[in-house]
Design an enzyme around this catalytic site. Structure first.
Site, PDB file in Angstrom:
ATOM      1  N   SER A 112       6.016  -4.070   5.185  1.00  0.00           N
ATOM      2  CA  SER A 112       5.687  -4.867   6.480  1.00  0.00           C
ATOM      3  C   SER A 112       6.499  -6.130   6.919  1.00  0.00           C
ATOM      4  CB  SER A 112       4.085  -5.197   6.024  1.00  0.00           C
ATOM      5  OG  SER A 112       3.329  -4.128   5.950  1.00  0.00           O
ATOM      6  N   ALA A 136      11.385  -1.075   2.831  1.00  0.00           N
ATOM      7  CA  ALA A 136      10.073  -0.623   2.339  1.00  0.00           C
ATOM      8  C   ALA A 136       9.352  -0.056   3.271  1.00  0.00           C
ATOM      9  CB  ALA A 136       9.425  -1.611   1.458  1.00  0.00           C
ATOM     10  N   HIS A 137       8.012   0.386   3.159  1.00  0.00           N
ATOM     11  CA  HIS A 137       7.225   0.880   4.055  1.00  0.00           C
ATOM     12  C   HIS A 137       6.583  -0.010   5.013  1.00  0.00           C
ATOM     13  CE1 HIS A 137       4.576  -0.763   0.755  1.00  0.00           C
ATOM     14  NE2 HIS A 137       3.599  -1.025   1.792  1.00  0.00           N
ATOM     15  N   ASN A 138       6.369   0.325   6.206  1.00  0.00           N
ATOM     16  CA  ASN A 138       6.214  -0.291   7.566  1.00  0.00           C
ATOM     17  C   ASN A 138       7.040  -1.611   7.851  1.00  0.00           C
ATOM     18  OD1 ASN A 138       3.694   0.892   6.933  1.00  0.00           O
ATOM     19  ND2 ASN A 138       2.676  -0.820   5.996  1.00  0.00           N
TER      20      ASN A 138
END
Length: 347
Positions: free
Chosen positions: A275, A255-257
């Site tokens: 994250s 996922a993102h980050n």
């Protein structure tokens, strides 16, 4: 063709018997022909050599190759490592003709390195840079400002998003998507998730979700491989990163980050939420799940189907749902198995 002696040299093994036996490929013992090397490192496989017609085999160092009816053999102590070498020697590389296929759409501002191969119906966007000897198979797309290093292999249907930066010797299997937007939404007023974290969910009417756009990209190091239909989302502000030498299996979701370190293995169906931080050398078994903002130290092992929701110290092995230390999980599982007997005695 390659001789038995030359194959042994390429594998770092010891050739015995006739070193001039010509070999065109590898096979399992029961189906091996006279021009194939039989992979018989396991004694159970070696026992089936008589069912095939192999003249040579790869065996463990203590095997009696003469008693197995062979003309020659390669003796190797680490079977799986030897297998990697065998598949490298006899690999059938994808057939992508050097140069740009007439049906490919290449933006005038893109830079294609020397010796690169761009296959049919590939789309390369503005200001893209593709390194020397990179190969891009049919129907792949590379969006604007993306960079792909030298000696990359991008297979059929791969999607590489805008501003993604990828190092050398990259491999992407068919259907991988790198650099799609992250799954990130917020409500104008506190929503169900925020209330759930506080322990109470009301029945109040709520406004719709507001999209949080992804302004970051994805940065991938050298010698990384991404499996078929795996997805790596771009970061919200900073980039999502994948370290050198990390291998991502089929259907993995990053996922993102997320920050993934060097030399990690992410096995099939693993999901890493936004994250999270994965330290160098971590191994995540099939269907492992890592919660958002969790931090894994170096050399952590998360076994298959385990779910981790918090921080994990360096070198720890986690098992179960929710994930706990291996020794603790084994103790809990033994207690659970004894539970029916305990209840029967209480009754």
């Amino acid at each position: 063709m390659i001789s038995l002696t030359d194959l042994a040299a390429a594998l770092g093994g010891e050739a015995v018997g006739r070193g001039d036996i010509p070999l065109a490929g590898a096979a399992e013992p029961a189906s091996a022909g006279p021009d194939q090397i039989a992979l018989a490192m396991d004694p159970a496989f070696a026992a089936r050599l008589g069912e095939g017609r192999a003249r040579a085999a790869i065996l463990r160092p203590d095997a009696d190759w003469r008693a197995l009816g062979l003309k020659g053999a390669i003796l190797a102590p680490r079977p799986r490592y030897v297998l990697a070498g065998v598949t490298r020697v006899f690999e059938r590389a994808p057939e992508i003709a050097e140069g740009v296929h007439p049906t490919a759409l290449i933006d005038a501002t893109a830079e294609i390195g020397p010796g690169a191969a761009i296959g049919p119906f590939v789309v390369v966007g503005a200001r893209v840079r593709i390194g020397a000897r990179a190969r891009v198979a049919s129907h792949a797309s590379v969006a604007e400002d993306a960079v792909i290093g030298a000696d990359a292999l991008v297979m059929q249907g791969v999607r590489i998003g805008a501003r993604v930066r990828i190092g050398d010797r990259f491999i992407a299997q068919p259907g991988a998507v790198i650099g799609g937007d992250g799954f990130s939404f917020v409500t104008p007023a506190p929503g169900v998730v925020e209330e759930a974290r506080a322990g109470v969910v009301t029945a109040a009417e709520r406004a719709g979700y507001v999209r949080i756009n992804s302004l970051g990209a994805v940065r991938i190091g050298d010698d990384v491989e991404v499996g078929a239909n795996a997805t790596i989302d771009r970061g919200t502000i900073a980039d999502t990163t994948i370290g050198d030498g990390t291998k991502v299996d089929n259907l993995v979701m990053v996922a993102h980050n997320v920050q993934v370190g060097r030399g990690c293995l992410l096995c099939g169906h693993t999901g890493i939420a936004g994250s999270a931080v994965i330290g160098d050398g971590c191994v995540l078994g099939g269907r492992a799940s890592i919660a958002d903002h969790a931090v894994l130290g170096r050399n952590v092992v998360i076994t298959g189907n385990a779910a981790v929701s918090g921080h994990v110290p360096e070198g720890r092995i986690m098992m179960g749902y929710p994930g706990v230390k291996r020794d603790e999980f084994v103790t809990m599982w033994k207690a659970l198995r004894r539970l029916p007997r305990v209840l029967a005695r209480l009754e």
